[in-house]
Design a protein around this motif. Structure first.
Motif, mmCIF file in Angstrom:
data_model
loop_
_atom_site.group_PDB
_atom_site.id
_atom_site.type_symbol
_atom_site.label_atom_id
_atom_site.label_comp_id
_atom_site.label_asym_id
_atom_site.label_seq_id
_atom_site.Cartn_x
_atom_site.Cartn_y
_atom_site.Cartn_z
ATOM 1 N N HIS A 1 -6.790 10.241 5.145
ATOM 2 C CA HIS A 1 -7.186 8.846 4.986
ATOM 3 C C HIS A 1 -5.954 7.964 4.764
ATOM 4 O O HIS A 1 -5.806 6.926 5.401
ATOM 5 C CB HIS A 1 -8.165 8.720 3.813
ATOM 6 N N GLU A 2 -5.085 8.364 3.859
ATOM 7 C CA GLU A 2 -3.905 7.553 3.572
ATOM 8 C C GLU A 2 -2.963 7.498 4.771
ATOM 9 O O GLU A 2 -2.322 6.475 5.005
ATOM 10 C CB GLU A 2 -3.205 8.063 2.320
ATOM 11 N N VAL B 1 0.828 -1.198 0.000
ATOM 12 C CA VAL B 1 0.000 0.000 0.000
ATOM 13 C C VAL B 1 0.867 1.254 0.000
ATOM 14 O O VAL B 1 0.486 2.271 -0.582
ATOM 15 C CB VAL B 1 -0.984 -0.023 1.199
ATOM 16 N N HIS C 1 0.460 4.410 -2.376
ATOM 17 C CA HIS C 1 0.229 5.729 -1.767
ATOM 18 C C HIS C 1 1.221 6.746 -2.310
ATOM 19 O O HIS C 1 0.854 7.905 -2.521
ATOM 20 C CB HIS C 1 0.332 5.646 -0.250
ATOM 21 N N GLU D 1 -6.639 -2.481 -1.663
ATOM 22 C CA GLU D 1 -6.476 -2.391 -0.212
ATOM 23 C C GLU D 1 -7.495 -3.271 0.497
ATOM 24 O O GLU D 1 -7.156 -3.989 1.441
ATOM 25 C CB GLU D 1 -6.652 -0.950 0.260
ATOM 26 N N GLU D 2 -8.736 -3.189 0.051
ATOM 27 C CA GLU D 2 -9.795 -3.948 0.706
ATOM 28 C C GLU D 2 -9.606 -5.454 0.508
ATOM 29 O O GLU D 2 -9.837 -6.235 1.430
ATOM 30 C CB GLU D 2 -11.158 -3.490 0.196
ATOM 31 N N PHE E 1 -6.768 -5.021 3.981
ATOM 32 C CA PHE E 1 -7.847 -5.006 4.969
ATOM 33 C C PHE E 1 -8.310 -6.404 5.325
ATOM 34 O O PHE E 1 -8.563 -6.701 6.477
ATOM 35 C CB PHE E 1 -9.031 -4.169 4.484
ATOM 36 N N GLU F 1 -3.965 7.444 7.851
ATOM 37 C CA GLU F 1 -4.593 6.444 8.727
ATOM 38 C C GLU F 1 -4.262 5.033 8.251
ATOM 39 O O GLU F 1 -3.982 4.139 9.059
ATOM 40 C CB GLU F 1 -6.107 6.631 8.762
ATOM 41 N N GLU F 2 -4.305 4.821 6.938
ATOM 42 C CA GLU F 2 -3.979 3.507 6.393
ATOM 43 C C GLU F 2 -2.506 3.161 6.615
ATOM 44 O O GLU F 2 -2.181 2.024 6.965
ATOM 45 C CB GLU F 2 -4.295 3.458 4.898
ATOM 46 N N LEU G 1 -12.432 2.924 7.397
ATOM 47 C CA LEU G 1 -11.621 3.195 6.212
ATOM 48 C C LEU G 1 -12.348 2.802 4.925
ATOM 49 O O LEU G 1 -12.270 3.514 3.920
ATOM 50 C CB LEU G 1 -10.279 2.471 6.316
ATOM 51 N N ILE H 1 -11.078 -0.633 10.197
ATOM 52 C CA ILE H 1 -11.163 -1.015 8.785
ATOM 53 C C ILE H 1 -12.527 -0.643 8.210
ATOM 54 O O ILE H 1 -12.607 -0.129 7.096
ATOM 55 C CB ILE H 1 -10.863 -2.511 8.616
ATOM 56 N N HIS I 1 -13.392 5.107 1.777
ATOM 57 C CA HIS I 1 -13.121 4.797 0.372
ATOM 58 C C HIS I 1 -14.309 5.175 -0.497
ATOM 59 O O HIS I 1 -14.146 5.793 -1.547
ATOM 60 C CB HIS I 1 -12.848 3.300 0.190
#
Length: 142
Positions: free
Chosen positions: A126-127, A8, A12, A58-59, A63, A129-130, A80, A77, A84
């Motif tokens: 958001h990114e 990821v 990113h 990602e999912e 995730f 957080e990921e 998140l 998750i 998305h």
């Protein structure tokens, strides 16, 4: 199951590159006049087209793996994934609006720029957080 972590961070970086280029155009728009909208169109279209497959990846990989290994992270998750959907919807809408925008209407262009800036800040948060989720859980996996 594939035990290699989904990369990821690399994705990113690519998305952040597009975001940075878009933000640079937004920051220089007053000096560029109406021409900034034309410069923004292909970049925003690329970002909106890359976001969907990126989020899907990602999912499907990151995730899913974190859900299975760390059930305590499921609420994070779920949040998140919801982000998305919202971010993708915003990016697609903004890209469509940009493609059709009359760049001679400076008031409308400024409102658009403000909204786009807000969406890009949301995407960056958001990114982050990921990245944090991935970093925390990679540490636990190792």
């Amino acid at each position: 199951m594939n035990s290699a972590p989904y990369d990821v961070l690399e994705e990113h970086q690519r998305i952040r590159g597009l975001v940075h280029r878009i933000e640079s155009i937004l920051e220089g728009r007053r000096q560029a006049g109406g021409d900034w909208v034309g410069s923004l169109r292909p970049l925003l279209q690329d970002l909106s087209m890359e976001a969907g497959p990126h989020f899907d990846g990602e999912e499907a990989e990151l995730f899913r793996d974190v859900r299975e290994r760390f059930p305590s992270q499921v609420p994070t998750i779920d949040n998140l994934v919801q982000q998305h959907r919202q971010l993708l919807s915003e990016l697609v809408e903004l890209s469509g609006r940009c493609q059709e925008m009359d760049d001679t209407d400076s008031g409308r262009c400024e409102k658009f720029a403000d909204r786009l800036g807000e969406s890009l800040r949301s995407l960056r948060r958001h990114e982050e957080e990921e990245d944090d989720l991935g970093s925390r859980n990679r540490t636990l996996i190792l």
